[in-house]
Design an enzyme around this catalytic site. Structure first.
Site, PDB file in Angstrom:
ATOM      1  N   ARG A  66     -13.875 -37.221 106.088  1.00 27.82           N
ATOM      2  CA  ARG A  66     -14.728 -37.754 107.160  1.00 27.82           C
ATOM      3  C   ARG A  66     -14.186 -37.508 108.561  1.00 27.82           C
ATOM      4  O   ARG A  66     -14.933 -37.231 109.470  1.00 27.82           O
ATOM      5  CB  ARG A  66     -14.933 -39.261 106.941  1.00 27.82           C
TER       6      ARG A  66
ATOM      7  N   ALA B   4       2.886 -29.801  88.328  1.00 27.76           N
ATOM      8  CA  ALA B   4       3.289 -30.306  89.652  1.00 27.76           C
ATOM      9  C   ALA B   4       4.454 -29.479  90.210  1.00 27.76           C
ATOM     10  O   ALA B   4       4.347 -28.259  90.309  1.00 27.76           O
ATOM     11  CB  ALA B   4       3.601 -31.796  89.582  1.00 27.76           C
TER      12      ALA B   4
ATOM     13  N   ASP C 258      -8.729 -31.633  83.017  1.00 25.50           N
ATOM     14  CA  ASP C 258      -7.567 -31.261  83.838  1.00 25.50           C
ATOM     15  C   ASP C 258      -6.616 -30.342  83.055  1.00 25.50           C
ATOM     16  O   ASP C 258      -6.124 -29.345  83.574  1.00 25.50           O
ATOM     17  CB  ASP C 258      -6.848 -32.540  84.291  1.00 25.50           C
TER      18      ASP C 258
ATOM     19  N   LYS D 281      -5.626 -26.256  83.557  1.00 21.51           N
ATOM     20  CA  LYS D 281      -4.268 -25.703  83.572  1.00 21.51           C
ATOM     21  C   LYS D 281      -4.136 -24.589  82.535  1.00 21.51           C
ATOM     22  O   LYS D 281      -3.475 -23.576  82.781  1.00 21.51           O
ATOM     23  CB  LYS D 281      -3.246 -26.812  83.317  1.00 21.51           C
TER      24      LYS D 281
HETATM   25  N1  LIG Z   1      -1.395 -36.660  91.595  1.00 20.96           N
HETATM   26  C1  LIG Z   1      -0.656 -35.738  91.018  1.00 20.96           C
HETATM   27  O1  LIG Z   1       0.349 -36.021  90.377  1.00 20.96           O
HETATM   28  C2  LIG Z   1      -1.014 -34.305  91.147  1.00 20.96           C
HETATM   29  C3  LIG Z   1      -2.109 -33.925  91.860  1.00 20.96           C
HETATM   30  N2  LIG Z   1      -2.437 -32.600  91.979  1.00 20.96           N
HETATM   31  C4  LIG Z   1      -3.591 -32.236  92.748  1.00 20.96           C
HETATM   32  O2  LIG Z   1      -3.413 -32.644  94.089  1.00 20.96           O
HETATM   33  C5  LIG Z   1      -4.683 -32.833  94.682  1.00 20.96           C
HETATM   34  C6  LIG Z   1      -4.688 -34.156  95.418  1.00 20.96           C
HETATM   35  O3  LIG Z   1      -4.502 -35.215  94.521  1.00 20.96           O
HETATM   36  P1  LIG Z   1      -4.277 -36.697  95.055  1.00 20.96           P
HETATM   37  O4  LIG Z   1      -3.529 -36.660  96.330  1.00 20.96           O
HETATM   38  O5  LIG Z   1      -3.704 -37.427  93.931  1.00 20.96           O
HETATM   39  O6  LIG Z   1      -5.777 -37.150  95.345  1.00 20.96           O
HETATM   40  P2  LIG Z   1      -6.282 -38.193  96.438  1.00 20.96           P
HETATM   41  O7  LIG Z   1      -7.638 -38.585  96.032  1.00 20.96           O
HETATM   42  O8  LIG Z   1      -5.265 -39.246  96.664  1.00 20.96           O
HETATM   43  O9  LIG Z   1      -6.332 -37.317  97.765  1.00 20.96           O
HETATM   44  C7  LIG Z   1      -7.313 -36.368  98.024  1.00 20.96           C
HETATM   45  C8  LIG Z   1      -7.659 -36.470  99.479  1.00 20.96           C
HETATM   46  O10 LIG Z   1      -8.544 -35.424  99.817  1.00 20.96           O
HETATM   47  C9  LIG Z   1      -9.572 -35.930 100.629  1.00 20.96           C
HETATM   48  N3  LIG Z   1     -10.722 -35.055 100.537  1.00 20.96           N
HETATM   49  C10 LIG Z   1     -11.619 -34.929  99.540  1.00 20.96           C
HETATM   50  N4  LIG Z   1     -12.523 -33.986  99.841  1.00 20.96           N
HETATM   51  C11 LIG Z   1     -12.184 -33.498 101.042  1.00 20.96           C
HETATM   52  C12 LIG Z   1     -12.743 -32.504 101.901  1.00 20.96           C
HETATM   53  N5  LIG Z   1     -13.807 -31.833 101.546  1.00 20.96           N
HETATM   54  N6  LIG Z   1     -12.140 -32.253 103.066  1.00 20.96           N
HETATM   55  C13 LIG Z   1     -11.047 -32.943 103.430  1.00 20.96           C
HETATM   56  N7  LIG Z   1     -10.481 -33.896 102.673  1.00 20.96           N
HETATM   57  C14 LIG Z   1     -11.054 -34.178 101.484  1.00 20.96           C
HETATM   58  C15 LIG Z   1      -9.812 -37.312 100.108  1.00 20.96           C
HETATM   59  O11 LIG Z   1     -10.451 -38.117 101.073  1.00 20.96           O
HETATM   60  C16 LIG Z   1      -8.384 -37.755  99.839  1.00 20.96           C
HETATM   61  O12 LIG Z   1      -7.790 -38.264 101.018  1.00 20.96           O
HETATM   62  C17 LIG Z   1      -5.682 -32.712  93.547  1.00 20.96           C
HETATM   63  O13 LIG Z   1      -6.264 -31.435  93.554  1.00 20.96           O
HETATM   64  C18 LIG Z   1      -4.853 -32.887  92.303  1.00 20.96           C
HETATM   65  O14 LIG Z   1      -5.369 -32.213  91.186  1.00 20.96           O
HETATM   66  C19 LIG Z   1      -1.697 -31.620  91.408  1.00 20.96           C
HETATM   67  C20 LIG Z   1      -0.575 -31.924  90.700  1.00 20.96           C
HETATM   68  C21 LIG Z   1      -0.145 -33.303  90.475  1.00 20.96           C
HETATM   69  N1  LIG Z   2      -3.579 -35.574  86.957  1.00 23.63           N
HETATM   70  C1  LIG Z   2      -2.681 -34.522  86.716  1.00 23.63           C
HETATM   71  C2  LIG Z   2      -1.842 -34.303  87.901  1.00 23.63           C
HETATM   72  C3  LIG Z   2      -1.228 -32.993  87.889  1.00 23.63           C
HETATM   73  O1  LIG Z   2      -1.859 -31.955  87.863  1.00 23.63           O
HETATM   74  C4  LIG Z   2      -1.773 -34.875  85.579  1.00 23.63           C
HETATM   75  O2  LIG Z   2      -1.828 -36.016  85.128  1.00 23.63           O
HETATM   76  O3  LIG Z   2      -1.051 -34.025  85.101  1.00 23.63           O
HETATM   77 NA    NA Z   3       4.377 -26.246  88.944  1.00 24.02          NA
END
Ligand SMILES: NC(=O)C1=CN([C@@H]2O[C@H](COP(=O)(O)OP(=O)(O)OC[C@H]3O[C@@H](n4cnc5c(N)ncnc54)[C@H](O)[C@@H]3O)[C@@H](O)[C@H]2O)C=CC1
Ligand SMILES: N[C@@H](CC=O)C(=O)O
Ligand code: NA
Length: 881
Positions: free
Chosen positions: A565, A670, A737, A741
């Site tokens: 936003r 990750a 998910d 991967k």
């Molecule tokens: N949580 C984890 O352990 C891991 C997460 N990931 C990846 O990291 C990414 C982020 O995950 P989280 O931080 O956990 O999610 P989250 O939901 O906490 O953060 C995502 C953020 O992106 C924002 N967002 C969504 N659409 C958007 C747009 N069009 N433009 C700008 N901002 C936008 C959201 O408002 C939110 O602030 C995901 O793709 C997830 O698959 C990858 C590996 C591990």
């Molecule tokens: N949601 C995912 C985060 C990493 O990609 C997971 O649980 O492995």
């Molecule tokens: Na990795």
């Protein structure tokens, strides 16, 4: 403002000193020549231009002179103080005297009030500076001069035209008045002083191109005579004005008072010329374009020459000629900042290495010229035909165009040269007409114009003897995704000139400057999605930025942060210790295109990376466009690499053929080195046979903790709280998910599979798949605990555990995602927390697979993985490893 002083050593003052020329029969101890040119005195305070009034300047100069030892003669060649903009009246036109001539010759009778203004201004200044007899003498002279000028301007008005000598006569008066005023002021301060009308001394011959050549022999004779007649301690000499051999008043034309000082210094064989100006010295690049530009302590004459030619406001190239001949150093100093040592332009730069942070960097400075066009004359008929170049450049000369740079390859099939854009139309028409026959006959294939070009000149005296300079330059440009259109380097090698698209020029300048001068890798970053991972990454960057700068010379600046936003943008880098607060205070409506443009363009860094920390397909769809624009992309978002196959292949192909990087280590496991391990195996020629593992941190956590009497929904909730899940936990529980991967690794291994090709066993109960939100799903989940508890108990009864695994069967070109049972001794059963475990079976690792294991989800490890991709990028861009 500029001022020049020719000087000799004088321990009592660092300001103006020089040796008396042995050939001059005056006090042989020391002499200083000061020349203040006519440009406006300006410096920038809080963005405003401040003018130094003539009074202020005269005071500065007279104060300096008062402090001088009595045996030093000082020649001050000063410009017209009436031309200066004063603090009180900033709207005064810069070139008041030229204005008079222009008005009169265009029959604008406001020249009458303009001359009255000139008179009043000088009268007022004189009355404030002088008193007694000197004031009376000056005012009477001023009166006389003004009435002569009125008469001359009237004649110009009637004729509607001013000849060059009329114009020179009028504008030269400013110099005369200011020199007189300054000399009287110095006298008033108790130092014997007289002023010199340089029209009596400096003799010049006009050349054809609105320039003059000093007649050194005649000037020297006249100077000797003059000095014998007026042996004063201090001499204030007028700048800019001179005479012809026939004693007709003239000016030094475009070259001004710096040139006067240089000629006088050559006549006097001075020890040094000091140019007093409003900057601390010569910068390594235009500081308005390169914030890291530094003041150079020394420059060779040739370097200064090259810099001036290429638009750097150093010195007019002609000013260097007289001093260079006699090896007289020129010091550029800031009249407003006496603590700055300035830049010394001299024969052989002394202590050159003190200037430099790194000895391997021999490039001194960079300059650019905009608004150019390249002309390319091409055809097989040119090779081996003598006179082709002469015919081309003869034609260019005939239209009066100025050729700024020429390049011809030894194949002689094409000659290309740069001219000012304003002249290219005429040049092109003339060439077409001159070579019409050759074009018709096919001997020439084309006369092509490439508009909107700029030149980037790299200047350095020592480039000639140092290998690798051009390689480094081109490498820096390639890494900033900048295309070079033409190249020229003479064998003197003081200069490597490149022609680029004008729109790339500033970025090219920054890329080259940071690579050579600072040996620093600078990266402008835009963070998209400051959620759990994005936010943690920003905090890690905050904590690590200083150490990276200091230890590895990596300068990472976050120029923008955007959520879905709102967004915040910055020109020099967001203060990461307050990014959350700034987000609340200064956010604007999010606009991804504007965001990307800002991060890529409105800053001082040559390299840009956008870090996508969302899980959004829409954002991922922009990668191709960004990479095409030369913006590097780093992401933990799996959407691009697991999306439609054709899109993925297009993206990877673009990445492979460009110098732009796309890194996505955190999309699998990750921060664990899964992607890089796989790429390492493939790049070194290993063949992947099979990949099997627990790829989901969430599901790993769940099945590691779903023990005894614990409810399934309770453990899911914990995984979400711990930050392991996707923004929507159903993506984890549904197996999507993991399937993503599996697809990412399968594609990386060379398989051409779509996500829909992977059979997935979902753990989301059928009835909950239609839930409208993840919250609703989480609320309803406890109702389905029984089903999975029964399966777990069943497995436990046979000494087994449940594990959710993904498989890439490279040999059979397929993949799968399913819940499997493993014996309690199996490595997959030994995990804890959010551990991932991935086993690569390859032709090299056939009997025992290569296993990577460790936490595969969570904020710190994931952000760490993204951060390490950023550092990998910095190292690809040239940061030390
Ligand atoms: N949580 C984890 O352990 C891991 C997460 N990931 C990846 O990291 C990414 C982020 O995950 P989280 O931080 O956990 O999610 P989250 O939901 O906490 O953060 C995502 C953020 O992106 C924002 N967002 C969504 N659409 C958007 C747009 N069009 N433009 C700008 N901002 C936008 C959201 O408002 C939110 O602030 C995901 O793709 C997830 O698959 C990858 C590996 C591990
Ligand atoms: N949601 C995912 C985060 C990493 O990609 C997971 O649980 O492995
Ligand atoms: Na990795």
């Amino acid at each position: 403002m500029r001022a020049a002083a020719v000087s000799t050593p004088c321990p009592s003052s660092a300001l103006f000193h020089h040796h008396l020329p042995p050939r001059c029969s005056i006090d042989p101890s020391s002499r200083t020549l000061l020349s203040i040119s006519q440009a406006i005195v300006q410096d920038r305070h809080g963005g405003k231009t401040r003018g130094l009034s003539s009074l202020d300047r005269s005071r500065i100069v007279s104060e300096r002179i008062r402090k001088r030892r009595s045996n030093n003669q000082i020649f001050a060649s000063i410009a017209d103080i009436s031309l200066e903009q004063s603090i009180e009246n900033p709207s005064l036109p810069k070139d008041m005297m030229y204005d008079l001539v222009n008005k009169a010759s265009s029959r604008d009778d406001s020249y009458i009030s303009a001359i009255d203004n000139v008179f009043e201004k000088h009268k007022l200044t004189a009355s404030e500076l002088l008193d007694g007899e000197d004031l009376a003498r000056f005012l009477s002279q001023l009166h006389n001069d003004i009435s002569n000028l009125r008469a001359m301007l009237r004649a110009i008005y009637i004729a509607g035209h001013a000849t060059e000598s009329f114009s020179d006569f009028v504008v030269g008066h400013g110099e005369l008045w200011s020199a007189q005023m300054l000399s009287y002021t110095i006298k008033k301060h108790g130092r014997p002083c007289c002023w010199m009308d340089t029209r009596d001394v400096l003799i010049v011959n006009p050349t054809s191109s609105n320039q003059v050549d000093p007649d050194y022999i005649e000037s020297e004779k006249r100077l000797k005579k003059w000095l014998l007649k007026k042996p004063a301690d201090i001499i204030i000499a007028t700048g800019f004005i001179a005479s012809t051999l026939q004693n007709i008043p003239t000016t030094l034309k475009r070259d001004g008072s710096d040139f006067s000082a240089a000629i006088l210094s050559a006549l006097l064989k001075a020890r040094q010329v000091t140019i007093w100006t409003d900057v601390d010295g010569v910068f390594s690049a235009d500081p308005s374009k390169v914030s890291e530009a530094v003041i150079l302590r020394t420059l060779s004459y040739q370097e200064a020459w090259e810099m001036s030619y290429f638009g750097a406001n150093v010195l007019h190239p002609r000013t260097i000629i007289p001093v260079m001949k006699h090896g007289i150093p020129i010091l550029i100093r800031n009249i407003f900042n006496l603590s700055a040592p300035g830049t010394k332009i001299c024969q052989q730069p002394v202590n050159e290495n003190q200037d430099r942070k790194s000895l391997d960097s021999v490039v001194k400075a960079f300059a650019t010229i905009d608004n150019l066009a390249l002309v390319n004359v091409e055809g097989t008929g040119m090779a081996g035909i003598p006179g082709t170049a002469s015919a081309i450049f003869g034609t260019v000369k005939d239209v009066g165009a100025n050729v700024i740079m020429i390049s011809q390859a030894s194949s002689e099939h094409s000659v290309c040269f740069a001219v000012p854009e304003s002249e290219v139309k005429a040049v092109s028409a003339a060439l077409h007409s001159r070579f019409q026959q050759a074009l018709d006959a096919g001997r020439l294939s084309k006369v092509e114009v490439i508009p909107k070009c700029s030149i980037l000149a790299t200047v350095g005296h020592k480039m000639a003897s140092t290998p690798g300079v051009s390689a480094t330059l081109f490498d820096a440009l390639a890494k900033a995704n900048i295309n070079v259109r033409a190249i020229a380097q003479g064998c003197s090698e003081y200069n490597i000139t490149l022609v680029l698209k004008q729109e790339d020029c500033v970025r090219a300048l920054r890329a080259a400057h940071s690579r050579f001068y600072l040996s620093k890798t600078t990266l402008a970053m835009g963070i998209i999605g400051p959620g759990l991972i994005g936010g943690t990454l920003l905090d890690q960057l905050r904590d690590q930025a200083a150490a990276l700068k200091e230890k590895f010379n990596i300068d990472l600046r976050v120029m923008g942060i955007t959520g879905s936003r709102t967004m915040i943008l910055s020109d020099m880098g967001i203060d990461l210790s307050r990014w959350r607060e700034i987000q609340k205070e200064k956010a604007e409506v999010a606009d991804l295109d504007k965001f990307a443009k800002h991060v890529n363009e409105s800053h001082f860094f040559p390299n840009t990376v956008l870090v996508d920390c969302t899980a959004d397909t829409n954002v991922a769809n922009h990668y191709y466009d960004w990479l095409q624009k030369g913006i590097h992309v780093i992401t933990p978002n799996k959407k691009a690499n697991s999306g439609p196959l054709d899109r993925y292949l297009k993206l990877r192909t673009l990445q492979r053929v460009s110098y732009t990087h796309y890194f996505y280590e955190a999309t699998v496991g990750a921060g664990l080195p899964i992607i890089s391990s796989l790429q390492g195996l493939l790049e070194t020629g290993d063949k992947i046979l099979h990949i099997e593992g627990i790829f989901s941190g969430t599901l790993s956590y769940i099945f590691n903790n779903f023990k005894g009497t614990r409810a399934f929904s309770e453990v899911v909730f914990e995984a979400k709280e711990a930050g392991y899940t996707e923004p929507d936990p159903r993506d984890d529980l549904s197996g999507t998910d993991v399937a993503r991967k599996v697809i990412i690794l399968a594609r990386e291994s060379g398989l051409k599979l779509e996500l829909s090709d992977i059979p997935v066993q979902s753990l989301v109960p059928e009835t909950l798949r239609a839930c409208s939100s993840s919250d609703e799903y989480m609320q309803q989940l406890p109702n389905f605990d029984k089903e999975l508890s029964a399966e777990r108990d069943d497995a436990e009864a046979s000494g087994e555990v449940l594990r959710y695994v993904g498989v890439v069967d490279v040999v059979n070109e397929k993949g799968s995602v399913e819940l499997r049972r493993y014996k309690k001794e199996h490595p997959f059963a030994q995990l804890s927390g959010s551990d991932n475990i991935i086993a690569f079976t390859t032709t090299r690792y056939k009997d025992q697979p290569l296993i990577v294991r460790g936490p595969g989800a969570g904020a710190e490890v994931t952000a760490g993985g993204v951060f390490s991709d950023i550092l990998r990028l910095a190292s690809y861009l040239g940061a030390p490893s």
